[in-house]
Design a protein around this motif. Structure first.
Motif, short mmCIF file in Angstrom:
data_model
loop_
_atom_site.label_atom_id
_atom_site.label_comp_id
_atom_site.label_asym_id
_atom_site.label_seq_id
_atom_site.Cartn_x
_atom_site.Cartn_y
_atom_site.Cartn_z
N LEU A 1 0.72 -1.68 0.11
CA LEU A 1 0.17 0.01 -0.15
C LEU A 1 0.51 1.18 0.09
O LEU A 1 0.14 2.32 -0.44
CB LEU A 1 -0.91 -0.05 1.13
N GLN A 2 1.81 0.91 0.40
CA GLN A 2 2.40 2.26 0.17
C GLN A 2 3.59 2.18 -0.43
O GLN A 2 3.53 3.64 -1.27
CB GLN A 2 3.94 2.24 1.74
N LEU A 3 3.62 1.09 -1.57
CA LEU A 3 4.23 1.50 -2.73
C LEU A 3 3.32 2.16 -4.04
O LEU A 3 3.64 2.71 -5.13
CB LEU A 3 4.63 0.16 -3.57
N LEU B 1 13.28 6.97 -7.19
CA LEU B 1 12.32 6.31 -6.34
C LEU B 1 13.05 6.22 -5.07
O LEU B 1 14.36 6.05 -4.70
CB LEU B 1 12.87 4.55 -7.52
N ASN B 2 12.11 5.67 -4.33
CA ASN B 2 12.97 4.95 -3.13
C ASN B 2 13.28 3.83 -3.03
O ASN B 2 11.87 2.62 -2.37
CB ASN B 2 12.14 6.02 -1.90
N ALA B 3 14.34 3.34 -3.23
CA ALA B 3 14.70 1.52 -3.26
C ALA B 3 13.87 0.78 -2.24
O ALA B 3 13.70 0.00 -1.79
CB ALA B 3 15.50 1.75 -4.11
N SER B 4 14.28 2.20 -0.67
CA SER B 4 13.87 1.20 0.39
C SER B 4 12.10 0.84 0.69
O SER B 4 11.98 -0.49 1.72
CB SER B 4 14.03 2.21 1.70
N LEU B 5 11.61 1.30 -0.12
CA LEU B 5 10.32 0.71 -0.29
C LEU B 5 9.78 -1.19 -0.54
O LEU B 5 8.72 -1.06 -0.40
CB LEU B 5 9.57 2.03 -1.26
N PHE B 6 11.40 -1.07 -1.67
CA PHE B 6 11.03 -2.88 -1.84
C PHE B 6 11.41 -3.62 -0.20
O PHE B 6 11.94 -5.05 -0.35
CB PHE B 6 11.64 -3.46 -3.06
N CYS C 1 17.72 6.81 -7.75
CA CYS C 1 17.00 6.54 -6.70
C CYS C 1 17.27 7.85 -5.68
O CYS C 1 18.25 8.78 -5.89
CB CYS C 1 17.74 5.58 -5.74
N VAL C 2 16.30 8.32 -5.10
CA VAL C 2 15.62 9.18 -3.74
C VAL C 2 17.92 9.18 -3.43
O VAL C 2 18.01 8.29 -2.95
CB VAL C 2 15.06 9.46 -2.88
N GLU C 3 18.19 10.54 -2.88
CA GLU C 3 19.64 10.27 -2.02
C GLU C 3 19.25 9.62 -0.74
O GLU C 3 18.74 9.38 0.20
CB GLU C 3 19.34 11.34 -1.72
N ASN C 4 20.69 8.04 -0.40
CA ASN C 4 20.51 7.70 0.30
C ASN C 4 19.89 6.70 0.33
O ASN C 4 19.54 5.62 1.36
CB ASN C 4 20.54 8.09 1.80
N GLU C 5 18.58 6.69 -0.36
CA GLU C 5 17.77 5.54 -0.75
C GLU C 5 17.65 4.84 -1.90
O GLU C 5 17.18 4.18 -2.23
CB GLU C 5 16.04 5.97 -0.65
N GLY C 6 19.11 4.12 -2.53
CA GLY C 6 19.44 3.19 -3.96
C GLY C 6 18.93 1.91 -3.55
O GLY C 6 18.82 1.32 -2.09
C1 LIG Z 1 11.79 6.20 1.99
O1 LIG Z 1 11.31 4.41 1.76
C2 LIG Z 1 11.37 4.19 3.91
C3 LIG Z 1 10.52 2.59 3.67
O2 LIG Z 1 8.70 3.33 3.26
C4 LIG Z 1 11.27 5.13 4.25
O3 LIG Z 1 11.40 4.58 5.50
C5 LIG Z 1 12.09 6.58 4.53
O4 LIG Z 1 11.70 7.15 5.26
C6 LIG Z 1 11.26 6.73 2.70
N1 LIG Z 1 12.46 7.99 2.94
C7 LIG Z 1 12.53 9.02 1.90
C8 LIG Z 1 13.61 10.02 1.09
O5 LIG Z 1 11.26 9.08 1.65
#
Ligand SMILES: *[C@@H]1O[C@H](CO)[C@@H](O)[C@H](O)[C@H]1NC(C)=O
Ligand SMILES: *[C@@H]1O[C@H](CO)[C@@H](O)[C@H](O)[C@H]1NC(C)=O
Ligand SMILES: *[C@@H]1O[C@H](CO)[C@@H](O)[C@H](O)[C@H]1NC(C)=O
Ligand SMILES: *[C@@H]1O[C@H](CO)[C@@H](O)[C@H](O)[C@H]1NC(C)=O
Length: 174
Positions: A29-31, A89-94, A113-118
């Motif tokens: 749902l966040q993706l 893209l915020n790869a942390s979403l995965f 990717c978003v900075e620090n979220e590669g």
């Molecule tokens: C990227 O996604 C993660 C996981 O949902 C979240 O914790 C983080 O805050 C997000 N980072 C940005 C820069 O939006």
């Protein structure tokens, strides 16, 4: 009569809740808002009778035994950059999908990717074997983050904005 109805409801409930991991449903749902410009993911809705995210869509494939998401087919769900504009893209979403093996993100207008979220944020996904990124606008700076994905076997990067020498082991599809 009511006893039977209740029993049926209880058994359905437990079957459904086995079908999909709660934290992964939340992560889907966040993706969704990032990949739903074309409304292909409108079925991704939480509800009492719709809590099994493994059944939401063919784009979400789960392991029958564990209920964990193993494949996500999110190609072309956003529309091309010419129509939608480039985005990061915020790869942390995965990263919540700990059983993920295959990720399709072809043709989504992703510029990086978003900075620090590669993609290095996915190095904890020890089953991630295939990453399909063709038809986006990634440049060569993506390569260093991909090097940290040690289980990766298949990678597609054709039709991006890479240049220079690419040094990666495995099946690379340009
Ligand atoms: C990227 O996604 C993660 C996981 O949902 C979240 O914790 C983080 O805050 C997000 N980072 C940005 C820069 O939006
Ligand atoms: C599903 O998970 C089980 C238990 O971890 C594993 O043995 C099996 O190979 C997995 N199946 C797929 C298709 O990934
Ligand atoms: C490559 O993409 C990154 C974002 O992922 C950006 O910060 C950087 O400026 C780009 N580099 C070039 C040479 O375009
Ligand atoms: C990796 O590529 C090979 C050869 O094209 C294919 O047979 C295999 O199914 C792919 N693996 C995944 C996880 O997509």
């Amino acid at each position: 009569m009511w006893v039977f109805v209740v029993l049926i409801l209880v058994s359905l409930e437990s079957r459904w809740s086995e079908g999909c991991l709660e934290q992964e449903r939340f992560a889907l749902l966040q993706l969704k808002p990032f990949f739903n410009s074309l409304h292909y993911l409108d079925n991704w809705v939480e509800g009492d009778l719709n809590s099994d995210c493994c059944q939401w869509d063919w784009r979400v494939e789960c392991n029958d035994t564990t209920g964990g998401v193993i494949s996500l087919y999110l190609s072309g769900t956003r529309g091309l950059d010419s129509e939608m504009g480039e985005w990061y893209l915020n790869a942390s979403l995965f990263s919540p999908f700990q059983q993920l093996q295959t990720l399709y993100l072809i043709r989504n207008g992703i510029a990086g990717c978003v900075e620090n979220e590669g993609f290095d944020k996915l190095s904890t996904l020890s089953n991630l074997e295939a990453l399909y990124l063709s038809g986006n606008s990634f440049n060569s700076s993506i390569l260093s983050s991909l090097n940290t994905l040690s289980s990766l076997k298949n990678l597609s990067l054709s039709y991006n904005k890479l240049n220079g020498i690419v040094d990666i082991q495995g099946n690379l599809y340009f």
